[in-house]
Structures are given as C-alpha cells and as structure tokens.
Scaffold this motif. Structure first.
Motif, PDB file in Angstrom:
ATOM      1  N   VAL A 248       0.834  -1.169  -0.151  1.00 48.96           N
ATOM      2  CA  VAL A 248      -0.071   0.045   0.150  1.00 48.96           C
ATOM      3  C   VAL A 248       0.728   1.321   0.036  1.00 48.96           C
ATOM      4  O   VAL A 248       2.000   1.260   0.306  1.00 48.96           O
ATOM      5  CB  VAL A 248      -0.936  -0.011   1.287  1.00 48.96           C
ATOM      6  N   SER A 249       0.410   2.232  -0.572  1.00 53.88           N
ATOM      7  CA  SER A 249       1.175   3.534  -0.830  1.00 53.88           C
ATOM      8  C   SER A 249       0.983   4.422   0.523  1.00 53.88           C
ATOM      9  O   SER A 249       1.737   5.309   0.750  1.00 53.88           O
ATOM     10  CB  SER A 249       0.569   4.446  -1.534  1.00 53.88           C
ATOM     11  N   GLY A 250       0.023   4.228   1.459  1.00 58.46           N
ATOM     12  CA  GLY A 250      -0.326   4.909   2.872  1.00 58.46           C
ATOM     13  C   GLY A 250      -1.395   4.377   3.424  1.00 58.46           C
ATOM     14  O   GLY A 250      -2.040   3.320   2.951  1.00 58.46           O
ATOM     15  N   TYR A 251      -1.731   4.975   4.487  1.00 57.65           N
ATOM     16  CA  TYR A 251      -2.534   4.527   5.595  1.00 57.65           C
ATOM     17  C   TYR A 251      -3.861   5.565   6.115  1.00 57.65           C
ATOM     18  O   TYR A 251      -3.529   6.741   6.436  1.00 57.65           O
ATOM     19  CB  TYR A 251      -2.041   3.849   6.792  1.00 57.65           C
ATOM     20  N   ILE A 252      -5.004   5.128   6.210  1.00 57.56           N
ATOM     21  CA  ILE A 252      -5.763   5.718   6.845  1.00 57.56           C
ATOM     22  C   ILE A 252      -6.293   4.900   8.216  1.00 57.56           C
ATOM     23  O   ILE A 252      -6.628   3.654   7.905  1.00 57.56           O
ATOM     24  CB  ILE A 252      -7.203   6.000   6.176  1.00 57.56           C
ATOM     25  N   LEU A 253      -5.859   5.687   9.399  1.00 62.32           N
ATOM     26  CA  LEU A 253      -6.365   4.887  10.547  1.00 62.32           C
ATOM     27  C   LEU A 253      -7.572   5.473  11.246  1.00 62.32           C
ATOM     28  O   LEU A 253      -7.461   6.893  11.387  1.00 62.32           O
ATOM     29  CB  LEU A 253      -5.191   4.924  11.584  1.00 62.32           C
ATOM     30  N   ASP A 254      -8.785   4.711  11.596  1.00 63.87           N
ATOM     31  CA  ASP A 254      -9.901   5.266  11.907  1.00 63.87           C
ATOM     32  C   ASP A 254     -10.201   4.955  13.391  1.00 63.87           C
ATOM     33  O   ASP A 254     -10.357   3.998  13.781  1.00 63.87           O
ATOM     34  CB  ASP A 254     -11.119   4.499  10.929  1.00 63.87           C
ATOM     35  N   LEU A 255      -9.981   5.885  14.209  1.00 62.54           N
ATOM     36  CA  LEU A 255     -10.167   5.944  15.626  1.00 62.54           C
ATOM     37  C   LEU A 255     -11.628   6.717  15.913  1.00 62.54           C
ATOM     38  O   LEU A 255     -11.983   6.794  17.358  1.00 62.54           O
ATOM     39  CB  LEU A 255      -9.137   6.603  16.462  1.00 62.54           C
ATOM     40  N   ARG A 256     -12.529   6.780  14.978  1.00 64.99           N
ATOM     41  CA  ARG A 256     -13.733   7.645  15.468  1.00 64.99           C
ATOM     42  C   ARG A 256     -14.656   6.709  16.464  1.00 64.99           C
ATOM     43  O   ARG A 256     -14.827   5.332  16.273  1.00 64.99           O
ATOM     44  CB  ARG A 256     -14.429   7.981  14.114  1.00 64.99           C
ATOM     45  N   SER A 257     -15.060   7.223  17.353  1.00 62.77           N
ATOM     46  CA  SER A 257     -15.704   6.550  18.324  1.00 62.77           C
ATOM     47  C   SER A 257     -15.216   5.536  19.110  1.00 62.77           C
ATOM     48  O   SER A 257     -15.804   4.582  19.639  1.00 62.77           O
ATOM     49  CB  SER A 257     -17.256   6.152  17.643  1.00 62.77           C
TER      50      SER A 257
END
Length: 427
Positions: A248-257
């Motif tokens: 992968v080229s990059g990351y989205i880390l989702d910490l919502r709620s």
C-alpha cells in the motif's frame, strides 16, 4: 454479548461498556484484593485506596477524613447497603471515572477488555424517547449474525418477557448467558414480527478491521480500530504486516468513536507507527513522571492520516496526540472527547472492583487534553443528517460516502504525492 451504546454515531464494536470504558479509560489492571469479612471493611478498604492513590491530593476539595468517619459510623447489614454507601462516598469526589463496581459489573468490565465474550453478539442501543431496544448491528460471525438478526431490528421480547420500558442493563442480563444455552428474541422488522432462537456461544471480538482501496496515488490501506482491548495490538500488527505485503502507498487509521481501553495497548500500537519520539507522559499527585517512548520498531514509515471525532477518547487521544505531535500523521475529523485521566482498576472485597483516577496524561508536546481534546489538523464536522445516514447505513463508513473518510483520503493522497516527489528527487 450485548453492547450498550447511546448517542455514538459510529459505534465501537467492542463490548458491554461500563461508564469508565465508555469514557475511554486509560486502564491499568491490578490484582484481586483480599477478601473481607464485613460490609464496613469493604467501605474502609475503598476509602484507603482512594486515600493512597487518588490523583488529587486535596480529593477535589473534599475532607476525605471526615467522609471516612461519616460512613464508618453507620450500620450495614448487607453488601448491597455497603455498595450504595461506597457510591455515595465516591460521588463526593465529582469524578465520573472513579467508581465502584459490584461483582457483576466488575466481571463485565473484565470481559470488556479481554476481547472475548459469552452471549449472542448483538450491539444494542435504546431509543431515548420511545425506550425501544434497537439492534445497532450483529457482530460478524456471531450467533446473532448467523441467526439473521439485522441492524434496526427492535427487540420486543427476550424469551417470554416483554421489553416494554425495560432498562437496557436488564436486557443485557437476560440476553447474556452460559455457552450452549438458548435465548429466544422476538423482534420487529418493519411491520413483521419474527421469533429468533439463538444459541449462546463464546465470541471473540476483533477490534481491528482493515481493507484496501484504490486511489489516484495507488492502493491505500484502511484500518478501523474500535477499542484498545487486550488483543488490539496483535490484530493491529497483523493488519499492518498484511497491508505492507500488499505494498500500500499509505494508511488511514480510523479511531472515530473509539472510547479507549487499555493504556499499554495504545503505547504498543503507537510504536508500530513511530520509530522515534515520545508517546505519552503520565503525572501522578506526587508529580512523578512516567514517559513512554517509541523503540525503533515501527512497521512502516508510509504517509498516514488518522480519523478522530467526539467519540475518540483516552487511549485514542494518546495515540492520535502522539502521532500528531511527532508529525507522523495528519488528523482529520472533529475534536476528540477530551479525557486525559488514567484509571487503575483493581479487585476489592469479595469480587467487587474499583476504578480510581491515579494520574493525568500528556501528549509529547505537553498538552493536557483533559476536557480540551485533540484538535484535528483538518476539521470536518458531520451534520446531524450525515450522522444519521452513517448510523443507519453502516456499510458506508470508511467509503467515499463517508464525508470524513473522503476528506481523509484526499489529504492522504496529497501526502503520498508529496512523499513520492521527495523520493524521486533523492534518487
């Protein structure tokens, strides 16, 4: 297993959360205390723990010695009377995170952080006006999921007992039960009533979900972390390792709620993203400082964006604050919850538990986030209509139909493009 949630847009998938966990406690677990012989001894045991370890030496301007005298001069004949007295005593501290748990509540809290549950696997909420019990969603691969329970189903009966005006905690007690036993739910779906028998089982909760998406700069890894439970770090490591293999080229880390959880889990996960730098510092009432740092064992250095919102608390704020202060990631979304307090959770008496606020934590740059929260680098607030749409159609979370995610992907693509240009220049 049933998860009680009220008012969270993108609900955490973890557990039946106690008040401490909902607030996102940075939890330390201590060993079980010794048994005691009388209700009054339990009251004094709790008082002594607060006296020795509470974060504020003034006990929030409460005469703690006078409190002890008042409550030990009363007569108690049952454990329940002692439990009520302890809760009254702790209420005087005006600290919602310092709280007493009776044996059942303490057992539930230990289950919550273990990553394993026994039950049917339903995330449950209660409508504030109608008091109807509504399924947020069944946990994937759980007995409820396999039995066909769906999001937005209304639970009318649990076995033969009507849920009209039933407290959600009472519903949880009825739905939970030993492995192999059966519970029958009568649910309303649209205009249809359906009777659903479900066999209870042991359910392993997976705090991490991840996937890939194509973007203008290549494949992007999306990781959603729902809670910092005991198995969160292991699952995060597996997710990053697998996504790295997919280049992968990059990351989205989702910490919502994500309401938080175990403090050590947030530190372990931060080290997977950071090679160097401070992660968090904690200060107790004596001013003793404990600082946690990265240890040169990051699993990736690729561009990263973190999604946060008002439900991101405690351990989520430790992680997002560390990544922001160390310029390891950009934060997108809305301001986080603002809980910068650390609890120690220990056994007291004969099976009860006590959560005590023992320290404050600070981001690497020294920010005290308690009541202030973490501000995102790119602010994207959702409207009520957008929140409602994501609540009803959870499959849109983490897609381009999710406005905060769409913005995070846009920001990440810009970061990836910048990194690629910089790499090209150095070649």
């Amino acid at each position: 297993m049933v998860v009680s949630k009220s008012g969270l847009v993108v609900s955490a998938t973890a557990v039946m959360l106690t008040a401490v966990a909902v607030a996102g406690a940075g939890i330390h677990l201590s060993s079980q205390a010794s048994f005691r012989e009388s209700p009054k001894e339990l009251i004094d045991e709790v008082w002594q723990i607060i006296e020795k370890s509470y974060v504020d030496g003034t006990f929030n301007q409460v005469d703690w010695t006078a409190v002890r005298n008042e409550y030990l001069n009363r007569s108690y004949t049952t454990d329940e009377q002692a439990y009520e007295a302890i809760r009254e005593m702790l209420d005087q501290l005006n600290d919602p995170y310092t709280r007493f748990m009776d044996p059942e509540e303490f057992k539930n809290m230990q289950i919550d952080t273990s990553g394993e549950l026994t039950g049917v696997g339903i995330q449950l909420t209660q409508d504030e006006e109608s008091k109807k019990l509504i399924v947020i969603s069944p946990i994937e691969d759980s007995p409820a999921f396999d039995a066909g329970v769906q999001a937005q189903d209304i639970i009318l009966k649990i076995d033969d007992q009507s849920t009209k005006d039933m407290d959600i905690n009472d519903a949880v007690k009825l739905i939970r039960g030993p492995v192999g036993t059966e519970v029958t739910l009568t649910i309303k779906r649209g205009n249809e009533e359906i009777v659903v028998p479900i066999n209870r089982a042991k359910i392993e909760i997976h705090p991490v979900r991840y996937s890939t998406q194509n973007s203008s700069t290549g494949t992007v890894g999306y990781i959603r972390l729902n809670t910092f439970s005991a198995n969160a770090a292991d699952e995060m490591r597996e997710a990053i390792t697998d996504l790295e293999k997919q280049n992968v080229s990059g990351y989205i880390l989702d910490l919502r709620s994500n309401p938080g959880g175990l403090l050590y889990a947030s530190i372990e996960i931060a080290r997977m993203w950071m090679d160097q730098g401070d992660i968090v510092s904690t200060v107790d009432r004596r001013g003793e400082l404990d600082r946690q740092r990265a240890n040169n064992r990051a699993l990736t250095d690729k561009p990263m964006v973190v999604l946060i919102d008002g439900g991101s608390a405690s351990a989520s704020e430790i992680l997002s604050g560390a990544l922001q202060d160390n310029e390891r990631a950009l934060l997108v979304g809305s301001k986080s919850f603002g809980k910068g307090l650390v609890q120690s959770v220990r056994g007291v008496g004969n099976g009860s538990g006590l959560a005590v606020t023992i320290a404050k934590y600070f981001t690497p740059d020294g920010r005290d986030i308690n009541h202030e929260g973490i501000e995102p680098d790119v602010k994207v607030d959702l409207s009520e209509a957008q929140r409602e749409e994501l609540r009803k159609e959870r499959t849109k979370i983490g897609t381009l139909d999710d406005p905060q995610y769409a913005k995070a992907l846009e920001v990440l693509n810009q970061e990836i493009a910048t990194a690629q240009k910089s790499q090209a220049k150095t070649k």
